[in-house]
Write a protein that holds these residues in place. Structure first.
Motif, PDB file in Angstrom:
ATOM      1  N   ALA A  38       0.833  -1.203   0.000  1.00 48.99           N
ATOM      2  CA  ALA A  38       0.000   0.000   0.000  1.00 48.99           C
ATOM      3  C   ALA A  38       0.870   1.256   0.000  1.00 48.99           C
ATOM      4  O   ALA A  38       0.582   2.226  -0.717  1.00 48.99           O
ATOM      5  CB  ALA A  38      -0.942  -0.005   1.200  1.00 48.99           C
ATOM      6  N   GLY A  39       1.924   1.263   0.772  1.00 47.01           N
ATOM      7  CA  GLY A  39       2.842   2.400   0.795  1.00 47.01           C
ATOM      8  C   GLY A  39       3.531   2.608  -0.536  1.00 47.01           C
ATOM      9  O   GLY A  39       3.663   3.740  -1.027  1.00 47.01           O
ATOM     10  N   ILE A  40       3.983   1.527  -1.145  1.00 47.20           N
ATOM     11  CA  ILE A  40       4.624   1.617  -2.456  1.00 47.20           C
ATOM     12  C   ILE A  40       3.634   2.132  -3.493  1.00 47.20           C
ATOM     13  O   ILE A  40       3.971   2.993  -4.315  1.00 47.20           O
ATOM     14  CB  ILE A  40       5.215   0.256  -2.865  1.00 47.20           C
ATOM     15  CG1 ILE A  40       6.410  -0.075  -1.976  1.00 47.20           C
ATOM     16  CG2 ILE A  40       5.617   0.250  -4.336  1.00 47.20           C
ATOM     17  CD1 ILE A  40       6.929  -1.482  -2.137  1.00 47.20           C
ATOM     18  N   ALA A  59      -6.782   5.083  -4.243  1.00 48.50           N
ATOM     19  CA  ALA A  59      -6.272   3.790  -4.724  1.00 48.50           C
ATOM     20  C   ALA A  59      -5.657   2.984  -3.582  1.00 48.50           C
ATOM     21  O   ALA A  59      -5.838   1.760  -3.498  1.00 48.50           O
ATOM     22  CB  ALA A  59      -5.250   4.010  -5.829  1.00 48.50           C
ATOM     23  N   THR A  60      -4.952   3.667  -2.692  1.00 49.11           N
ATOM     24  CA  THR A  60      -4.343   2.982  -1.553  1.00 49.11           C
ATOM     25  C   THR A  60      -5.405   2.436  -0.607  1.00 49.11           C
ATOM     26  O   THR A  60      -5.289   1.299  -0.128  1.00 49.11           O
ATOM     27  CB  THR A  60      -3.396   3.940  -0.808  1.00 49.11           C
ATOM     28  OG1 THR A  60      -2.393   4.394  -1.720  1.00 49.11           O
ATOM     29  CG2 THR A  60      -2.727   3.255   0.355  1.00 49.11           C
ATOM     30  N   LEU A  61      -6.440   3.203  -0.349  1.00 44.68           N
ATOM     31  CA  LEU A  61      -7.521   2.719   0.519  1.00 44.68           C
ATOM     32  C   LEU A  61      -8.250   1.534  -0.103  1.00 44.68           C
ATOM     33  O   LEU A  61      -8.625   0.588   0.605  1.00 44.68           O
ATOM     34  CB  LEU A  61      -8.496   3.844   0.832  1.00 44.68           C
ATOM     35  CG  LEU A  61      -7.969   4.921   1.780  1.00 44.68           C
ATOM     36  CD1 LEU A  61      -8.999   6.031   1.945  1.00 44.68           C
ATOM     37  CD2 LEU A  61      -7.601   4.322   3.123  1.00 44.68           C
ATOM     38  N   VAL A  62      -8.442   1.560  -1.411  1.00 46.16           N
ATOM     39  CA  VAL A  62      -9.073   0.425  -2.090  1.00 46.16           C
ATOM     40  C   VAL A  62      -8.207  -0.825  -1.914  1.00 46.16           C
ATOM     41  O   VAL A  62      -8.717  -1.912  -1.618  1.00 46.16           O
ATOM     42  CB  VAL A  62      -9.314   0.740  -3.582  1.00 46.16           C
ATOM     43  CG1 VAL A  62      -9.680  -0.509  -4.368  1.00 46.16           C
ATOM     44  CG2 VAL A  62     -10.384   1.808  -3.727  1.00 46.16           C
ATOM     45  N   LEU A  63      -6.896  -0.668  -2.090  1.00 50.10           N
ATOM     46  CA  LEU A  63      -5.997  -1.811  -1.907  1.00 50.10           C
ATOM     47  C   LEU A  63      -6.041  -2.329  -0.474  1.00 50.10           C
ATOM     48  O   LEU A  63      -6.098  -3.539  -0.247  1.00 50.10           O
ATOM     49  CB  LEU A  63      -4.560  -1.432  -2.274  1.00 50.10           C
ATOM     50  CG  LEU A  63      -3.511  -2.518  -2.022  1.00 50.10           C
ATOM     51  CD1 LEU A  63      -3.754  -3.711  -2.947  1.00 50.10           C
ATOM     52  CD2 LEU A  63      -2.122  -1.974  -2.206  1.00 50.10           C
ATOM     53  N   ILE A  64      -6.034  -1.448   0.498  1.00 47.95           N
ATOM     54  CA  ILE A  64      -6.052  -1.875   1.902  1.00 47.95           C
ATOM     55  C   ILE A  64      -7.362  -2.582   2.241  1.00 47.95           C
ATOM     56  O   ILE A  64      -7.350  -3.632   2.894  1.00 47.95           O
ATOM     57  CB  ILE A  64      -5.799  -0.679   2.836  1.00 47.95           C
ATOM     58  CG1 ILE A  64      -4.355  -0.218   2.701  1.00 47.95           C
ATOM     59  CG2 ILE A  64      -6.123  -1.027   4.281  1.00 47.95           C
ATOM     60  CD1 ILE A  64      -4.026   1.049   3.452  1.00 47.95           C
ATOM     61  N   VAL A  65      -8.482  -2.048   1.786  1.00 49.77           N
ATOM     62  CA  VAL A  65      -9.774  -2.682   2.076  1.00 49.77           C
ATOM     63  C   VAL A  65      -9.854  -4.050   1.397  1.00 49.77           C
ATOM     64  O   VAL A  65     -10.236  -5.047   2.025  1.00 49.77           O
ATOM     65  CB  VAL A  65     -10.940  -1.767   1.640  1.00 49.77           C
ATOM     66  CG1 VAL A  65     -12.264  -2.509   1.671  1.00 49.77           C
ATOM     67  CG2 VAL A  65     -11.005  -0.541   2.529  1.00 49.77           C
ATOM     68  N   ALA A  66      -9.489  -4.112   0.125  1.00 50.46           N
ATOM     69  CA  ALA A  66      -9.531  -5.399  -0.595  1.00 50.46           C
ATOM     70  C   ALA A  66      -8.565  -6.402   0.030  1.00 50.46           C
ATOM     71  O   ALA A  66      -8.909  -7.576   0.225  1.00 50.46           O
ATOM     72  CB  ALA A  66      -9.196  -5.186  -2.068  1.00 50.46           C
ATOM     73  N   LEU A  71      -7.313 -11.211   3.064  1.00 44.86           N
ATOM     74  CA  LEU A  71      -6.291 -11.813   3.909  1.00 44.86           C
ATOM     75  C   LEU A  71      -6.747 -12.138   5.328  1.00 44.86           C
ATOM     76  O   LEU A  71      -6.000 -12.754   6.082  1.00 44.86           O
ATOM     77  CB  LEU A  71      -5.070 -10.888   3.993  1.00 44.86           C
ATOM     78  CG  LEU A  71      -4.273 -10.710   2.715  1.00 44.86           C
ATOM     79  CD1 LEU A  71      -3.146  -9.698   2.938  1.00 44.86           C
ATOM     80  CD2 LEU A  71      -3.716 -12.022   2.230  1.00 44.86           C
ATOM     81  N   ARG A  72      -7.943 -11.712   5.700  1.00 45.65           N
ATOM     82  CA  ARG A  72      -8.383 -11.976   7.072  1.00 45.65           C
ATOM     83  C   ARG A  72      -8.493 -13.482   7.302  1.00 45.65           C
ATOM     84  O   ARG A  72      -8.677 -14.271   6.369  1.00 45.65           O
ATOM     85  CB  ARG A  72      -9.696 -11.283   7.367  1.00 45.65           C
ATOM     86  CG  ARG A  72     -10.857 -11.845   6.596  1.00 45.65           C
ATOM     87  CD  ARG A  72     -12.154 -11.154   6.974  1.00 45.65           C
ATOM     88  NE  ARG A  72     -13.215 -11.824   6.269  1.00 45.65           N
ATOM     89  CZ  ARG A  72     -14.033 -11.248   5.430  1.00 45.65           C
ATOM     90  NH1 ARG A  72     -13.930  -9.962   5.203  1.00 45.65           N
ATOM     91  NH2 ARG A  72     -14.971 -11.932   4.813  1.00 45.65           N
ATOM     92  N   SER A  73      -8.399 -13.879   8.545  1.00 49.78           N
ATOM     93  CA  SER A  73      -8.441 -15.298   8.899  1.00 49.78           C
ATOM     94  C   SER A  73      -9.839 -15.849   8.700  1.00 49.78           C
ATOM     95  O   SER A  73     -10.825 -15.250   9.120  1.00 49.78           O
ATOM     96  CB  SER A  73      -8.027 -15.489  10.355  1.00 49.78           C
ATOM     97  OG  SER A  73      -6.707 -15.082  10.530  1.00 49.78           O
TER      98      SER A  73
END
Length: 80
Positions: A38-40, A59-66, A71-73
């Motif tokens: 996300a930082g990159i 775009a970063t928030l979309v990546l973090i949410v997706a 990736l959640r358990s």
């Protein structure tokens, strides 16, 4: 014949600490990779494209949410 003087008995050791450490390292790797990506993405869009600050943030928030959703358990299939 000499007896084995070792206290080790195969399969008798409690491995709860090793399992907990392994799970911690895997979680740190998983979430650390998501936030590094996300930082990159943010800085690449901000400095190398015309997306601007708000475009980079969106775009970063979309990546973090997706990434968080993917990736959640998951609960164990056998657990009720």
């Amino acid at each position: 014949m000499a007896e084995d003087t070792s206290d080790y008995h195969r399969g008798a050791m409690d491995i709860a600490e090793q399992t907990a450490t392994y799970n911690l390292i895997m979680a740190l790797t998983k979430w650390g990779s998501l936030y590094t990506a996300a930082g990159i993405l943010f800085f690449t869009l901000l400095f190398c494209t015309g997306a601007g600050f708000m475009g980079s943030v969106v775009a970063t928030l979309v990546l973090i949410v997706a990434g968080t959703l993917l990736l959640r358990s998951k609960p164990d299939a056998g657990a009720h």
